[in-house]
Design a protein around this motif. Structure first.
Motif, PDB file in Angstrom:
ATOM      1  N   TYR A   1      -2.544   8.994   9.620  1.00 56.65           N
ATOM      2  CA  TYR A   1      -3.370   7.783   9.689  1.00 56.65           C
ATOM      3  C   TYR A   1      -4.596   8.015  10.568  1.00 56.65           C
ATOM      4  CZ  TYR A   1      -1.259   3.754   7.332  1.00 56.65           C
ATOM      5  OH  TYR A   1      -0.846   2.839   6.401  1.00 56.65           O
TER       6      TYR A   1
ATOM      7  N   ASP B   1      -1.123  -0.222  10.565  1.00 55.30           N
ATOM      8  CA  ASP B   1      -2.157  -1.135  10.057  1.00 55.30           C
ATOM      9  C   ASP B   1      -2.384  -2.293  11.018  1.00 55.30           C
ATOM     10  OD1 ASP B   1      -2.741   0.298   7.748  1.00 55.30           O
ATOM     11  OD2 ASP B   1      -1.219  -0.723   6.556  1.00 55.30           O
TER      12      ASP B   1
ATOM     13  N   TRP C   1      -4.343  -0.745  14.135  1.00 55.55           N
ATOM     14  CA  TRP C   1      -5.724  -0.330  13.870  1.00 55.55           C
ATOM     15  C   TRP C   1      -6.595  -1.493  13.406  1.00 55.55           C
ATOM     16  CZ3 TRP C   1      -7.612   3.278  16.384  1.00 55.55           C
ATOM     17  CH2 TRP C   1      -6.871   4.422  16.699  1.00 55.55           C
ATOM     18  N   SER C   2      -6.007  -2.503  12.804  1.00 60.47           N
ATOM     19  CA  SER C   2      -6.794  -3.697  12.458  1.00 60.47           C
ATOM     20  C   SER C   2      -7.296  -4.394  13.709  1.00 60.47           C
ATOM     21  CB  SER C   2      -5.939  -4.664  11.633  1.00 60.47           C
ATOM     22  OG  SER C   2      -5.639  -4.120  10.368  1.00 60.47           O
TER      23      SER C   2
ATOM     24  N   TYR D   1     -11.776  -1.982   9.950  1.00 58.87           N
ATOM     25  CA  TYR D   1     -10.682  -1.131   9.476  1.00 58.87           C
ATOM     26  C   TYR D   1     -10.167  -1.608   8.120  1.00 58.87           C
ATOM     27  CZ  TYR D   1      -6.009   0.894   9.147  1.00 58.87           C
ATOM     28  OH  TYR D   1      -4.882   1.557   8.715  1.00 58.87           O
ATOM     29  N   SER D   2      -9.952  -0.673   7.224  1.00 57.23           N
ATOM     30  CA  SER D   2      -9.284  -0.948   5.954  1.00 57.23           C
ATOM     31  C   SER D   2      -8.142   0.038   5.822  1.00 57.23           C
ATOM     32  CB  SER D   2     -10.252  -0.814   4.779  1.00 57.23           C
ATOM     33  OG  SER D   2     -10.809   0.500   4.742  1.00 57.23           O
ATOM     34  N   PRO D   3      -6.963  -0.408   5.432  1.00 57.63           N
ATOM     35  CA  PRO D   3      -5.789   0.471   5.418  1.00 57.63           C
ATOM     36  C   PRO D   3      -5.866   1.518   4.314  1.00 57.63           C
ATOM     37  CG  PRO D   3      -5.231  -1.661   4.500  1.00 57.63           C
ATOM     38  CD  PRO D   3      -6.619  -1.791   5.048  1.00 57.63           C
TER      39      PRO D   3
ATOM     40  N   ASP E   1       0.812  -1.215   0.000  1.00 58.85           N
ATOM     41  CA  ASP E   1       0.000   0.000   0.000  1.00 58.85           C
ATOM     42  C   ASP E   1       0.847   1.267   0.000  1.00 58.85           C
ATOM     43  OD1 ASP E   1      -2.592  -1.176   0.021  1.00 58.85           O
ATOM     44  OD2 ASP E   1      -2.336  -1.674   2.140  1.00 58.85           O
TER      45      ASP E   1
ATOM     46  N   THR F   1       3.832   2.540   8.669  1.00 59.68           N
ATOM     47  CA  THR F   1       2.522   2.171   8.108  1.00 59.68           C
ATOM     48  C   THR F   1       2.194   0.712   8.424  1.00 59.68           C
ATOM     49  OG1 THR F   1       3.332   1.454   5.906  1.00 59.68           O
ATOM     50  CG2 THR F   1       2.857   3.810   6.205  1.00 59.68           C
ATOM     51  N   ASN F   2       3.195  -0.161   8.396  1.00 53.37           N
ATOM     52  CA  ASN F   2       2.965  -1.569   8.754  1.00 53.37           C
ATOM     53  C   ASN F   2       2.484  -1.682  10.197  1.00 53.37           C
ATOM     54  OD1 ASN F   2       5.359  -3.613   6.865  1.00 53.37           O
ATOM     55  ND2 ASN F   2       3.995  -1.993   6.180  1.00 53.37           N
TER      56      ASN F   2
END
Length: 289
Positions: free
Chosen positions: A172, A98, A101-102, A108-110, A13, A94-95
């Motif tokens: 984010y 994600d 937040w998952s 949740y969708s990144p 992503d 970002t990893n």
């Protein structure tokens, strides 16, 4: 080191972009289409003309690269490189975001993340490095030029690793708000003033960044090593440096605020970091910001 372990990062992503010149178009102030404005540095809330240029990529000093070179750089990132390389640090963050937040948010969708230099085209219009980091809800993408980190230090913030990660986590936070409807709610409450929707949106994004920091170093699969008080202090320093009153100086007028004061920004990050609970980040439920 902040990130622990080694091995490849998920770059699915994350992509590279920009590398050219170009003017500033209309871009999104984190808060949805109604908060689209011109010539405003989105993370700071200030005129980008007051930010000196600069560029860079590899290591903690970055140099101009085109989109293809940036993509190659991104694909080469590993967890270990994230501790010495600004671009890989963005990817690793970002990893981690994600992952957190998952677990913390149902459904949740990144977002996508585009790392750019110079100028970039977005779903919210054209932007340049002077815009600062921002989130565009129209294409659900976070945009970051790594040269911003050096500019942030010039403004009195920290250029430390966790402070850089806080910048990514804040953007984010705007994506999380887009998913929950908080951006749309803030949009209906106005774009300026101490109790405006814009201020509430920005302070909530700071709080959500704090929630990420609380969870990012916990559990057997945590990507971050245990955070230190010194690292948290670097984030607080940075949050204070980008408060509306800090940037505007002695003549700061709260009626013109868009992001909140230094005290408010550091306070709401701390609320998120100490609680680890997104429910504690409801800046819309109180006027005691």
């Amino acid at each position: 080191m902040v990130f622990q372990g080694d091995g490849p990062l998920d770059t699915g992503d994350v992509s590279g972009g920009g590398g050219g010149g170009g003017g500033v178009g209309r871009i999104a102030l984190g808060g949805g289409a109604g908060l689209i404005i011109t010539l405003v540095a989105l993370f700071f809330g200030i005129d980008p003309g007051s930010i000196t240029g600069g560029s860079g990529l590899g290591g903690d000093t970055v140099s101009s690269q085109n989109a293809s070179e940036l993509d190659d750089h991104i694909q080469s990132c590993t967890i270990e490189k994230a501790n010495t390389d600004a671009i890989c640090r963005i990817v690793a963050t970002t990893n981690s975001l994600d992952k957190v937040w998952s677990a913390e948010m149902r459904g949740y969708s990144p977002p996508r993340t585009k790392i750019f230099t110079g100028s970039v085209s977005t779903g919210c219009g054209a932007a340049t490095s002077a815009t600062g980091p921002f989130y565009c809800p129209a294409d659900q993408t976070v945009y970051i030029d790594p040269s911003f980190f050096a500019q942030l230090e010039q403004m009195g913030g920290s250029n430390g690793p966790l402070a850089q990660e806080y910048v990514v986590a804040h953007e984010y936070g705007h994506h999380v708000q887009n998913l929950t409807g908080a951006l749309q709610k803030g949009n209906r409450m106005g774009s300026q003033g101490p109790l405006s929707g814009s201020v509430r949106v920005e302070l909530q994004a700071d709080c959500l960044a704090g929630v990420w920091a609380y969870h990012a170093d916990k559990g057997p699969d945590a990507m971050l090593e245990p955070l230190t008080q010194q690292q948290i202090a670097s984030v607080i320093q940075t949050a204070k440096a980008i408060g509306d009153d800090t940037i505007q100086g002695a003549n700061s007028n709260p009626e013109g605020w868009t992001h909140g004061s230094a005290q408010q920004r550091s306070r709401w990050f701390t609320i998120g970091y100490r609680s680890g609970d997104p429910r504690q980040c409801d800046t819309f439920a109180t006027n005691d910001l």
